[in-house]
Design an enzyme around this catalytic site. Structure first.
Site, PDB file in Angstrom:
ATOM      1  N   GLU A  46      20.100 -47.838  30.986  1.00 50.21           N
ATOM      2  CA  GLU A  46      19.443 -48.406  32.031  1.00 50.21           C
ATOM      3  C   GLU A  46      19.591 -50.111  32.107  1.00 50.21           C
ATOM      4  O   GLU A  46      19.886 -50.809  32.966  1.00 50.21           O
ATOM      5  CB  GLU A  46      18.099 -48.016  32.445  1.00 50.21           C
ATOM      6  CG  GLU A  46      18.025 -46.696  33.008  1.00 50.21           C
ATOM      7  CD  GLU A  46      18.662 -45.502  31.958  1.00 50.21           C
ATOM      8  OE1 GLU A  46      18.589 -44.361  32.282  1.00 50.21           O
ATOM      9  OE2 GLU A  46      18.308 -45.897  30.734  1.00 50.21           O
ATOM     10  N   GLN A  62      19.160 -42.606  37.623  1.00 50.10           N
ATOM     11  CA  GLN A  62      19.539 -41.309  37.720  1.00 50.10           C
ATOM     12  C   GLN A  62      18.020 -40.882  38.105  1.00 50.10           C
ATOM     13  O   GLN A  62      17.996 -39.774  38.959  1.00 50.10           O
ATOM     14  CB  GLN A  62      20.079 -40.680  36.550  1.00 50.10           C
ATOM     15  CG  GLN A  62      20.593 -39.284  36.973  1.00 50.10           C
ATOM     16  CD  GLN A  62      21.494 -38.750  35.908  1.00 50.10           C
ATOM     17  OE1 GLN A  62      21.215 -38.226  34.780  1.00 50.10           O
ATOM     18  NE2 GLN A  62      22.861 -38.880  36.169  1.00 50.10           N
ATOM     19  N   ASP A 114      11.896 -42.912  36.975  1.00 48.25           N
ATOM     20  CA  ASP A 114      11.030 -42.877  35.683  1.00 48.25           C
ATOM     21  C   ASP A 114      11.896 -43.839  34.518  1.00 48.25           C
ATOM     22  O   ASP A 114      11.198 -44.618  33.740  1.00 48.25           O
ATOM     23  CB  ASP A 114      10.968 -41.780  34.924  1.00 48.25           C
ATOM     24  CG  ASP A 114      10.530 -40.633  36.022  1.00 48.25           C
ATOM     25  OD1 ASP A 114      11.193 -40.354  36.917  1.00 48.25           O
ATOM     26  OD2 ASP A 114       9.416 -39.868  35.883  1.00 48.25           O
ATOM     27  N   HIS A 153      10.011 -36.866  35.177  1.00 52.86           N
ATOM     28  CA  HIS A 153      10.877 -37.037  36.248  1.00 52.86           C
ATOM     29  C   HIS A 153       9.953 -37.090  37.409  1.00 52.86           C
ATOM     30  O   HIS A 153      10.327 -36.368  38.481  1.00 52.86           O
ATOM     31  CB  HIS A 153      11.725 -35.741  36.133  1.00 52.86           C
ATOM     32  CG  HIS A 153      12.737 -35.961  35.316  1.00 52.86           C
ATOM     33  ND1 HIS A 153      12.506 -35.296  34.070  1.00 52.86           N
ATOM     34  CD2 HIS A 153      14.039 -36.123  35.104  1.00 52.86           C
ATOM     35  CE1 HIS A 153      13.639 -35.474  33.047  1.00 52.86           C
ATOM     36  NE2 HIS A 153      14.509 -36.080  33.672  1.00 52.86           N
TER      37      HIS A 153
END
Length: 326
Positions: free
Chosen positions: A60, A82, A85, A127
């Site tokens: 990230e 994606q 979090d 998530h």
């Protein structure tokens, strides 16, 4: 007039602006051939090609860093996390570099960092997060949290066209549950920094955003049916910049306030909203400002604990019933 899901409205907004402006491109993990974990970018690779729909390594920090560099060179990247979090892995890049680039060096950084946020999907602690508070106090960033299909489309287009970095928190629980009629060919642009009144009322205001707008509307309808009280629901839509004017106008109208958000209680955005109301409209209050939030705990996988840990319509109803006769 087609009925679009929240996800399809978001997808359509991105597609339209990539058609409109060839400087716009998408990058992230599995956004290309696979079409994204939730299929937000499905078909983008075939239409726009590998130079504008770029699959990246699982980093990230690298995704946001590459997006920032491209933005400095005149492009307009949309970086997908994606799951939101994992934006924490890019916290340093976003807060220390991207947010300060214009102030430090006059560098325009028109990037959008977007990703599926929130709970109610039994996603467990990795998530299910709503991490807006982690970035809320950082000057230089803009934060948007659409609750409706129209705003999912309108805010992504406004975010893409904005000359400053925008964090776009789309709610995965709403992806295929929320639908709205949006005419073909209509240019949908939701202004960043403007709240909307999702439900008019006169006895109490609920200030909220994202998926909690729908929980608040459900609770407001229940209170009106059983208690006869009229509750206003204010959908902030944007957290940075925040629409103080809309909040204060609603407070002056109803004189009682609940602040509802899905994030945890301690250090959440509700505290800042409460402080602003106290500073700007204290004399209009007829009772204490209450918060309805998630518990201060990572979200468990177990369905019963997941439901208990997150704010539910019944929690909002109970808080409203306590405050209304105050």
């Amino acid at each position: 007039m087609p009925e679009l899901t929240y996800l399809e409205a978001l997808r359509q907004g991105m597609w339209e602006d990539m058609e409109r402006d060839d400087r716009v491109f998408v990058l992230g993990e599995d956004v290309g051939i696979y079409g994204g974990a939730f299929k937000v970018t499905e078909g983008f690779f075939d239409r726009f090609g590998p130079s504008r729909v770029i699959d990246t390594p699982i980093s990230e920090a690298a995704i946001v860093g590459a997006a920032a560099g491209a933005a400095h060179m005149g492009l307009r990247p949309i970086a997908e996390m994606q799951f939101i979090d994992f934006i924490s892995c890019a916290y340093d890049m976003l807060t220390n570099y991207v947010a300060t680039a214009r102030y430090r060096a006059g560098l325009s950084t028109p990037i959008v960092v977007r990703g599926p946020s929130g709970g109610f999907v039994r996603g467990g602690p990795f998530h299910s997060q709503m991490p807006e508070a982690a970035f809320f106090h950082t000057p230089g960033l803009k934060l948007v949290c659409p609750a409706t299909a129209r705003d999912a489309k309108g805010l992504i287009k406004s975010a893409i066209r904005d000359d400053d970095p925008v964090l776009y928190f789309e709610h995965k629980f709403l992806y295929r549950r929320i639908k709205e009629d949006i005419p073909d060919g209509e240019e949908v642009l939701t202004p960043i920094g403007k709240a909307r009144v999702a439900r008019n009322g006169k006895d109490l205001t609920i200030v909220t955003y994202s998926a909690m707008v729908w929980k608040a509307l459900e609770a407001a309808a229940e209170v009106e049916k059983t208690d006869g009280a009229s509750i206003e629901v204010l959908d902030l839509r944007t957290l940075l910049p925040m629409d103080d004017e809309a909040i204060i106008a609603s407070v002056k109208k109803t004189n009682k306030v609940l602040v509802v958000h899905e994030d945890t209680r301690t250090g959440g955005v509700a505290g800042e909203i409460t402080a602003r109301i106290n500073e700007q409209a204290f004399e209009w209050l007829d009772g204490p400002i209450l918060r309805v939030t998630a518990h201060d705990t990572p979200l468990p996988y177990a369905p019963t604990l997941d439901a208990f840990g997150l704010p539910q319509p019944a929690d909002i109803v109970n808080a409203a019933r306590w405050l209304l006769p105050y």
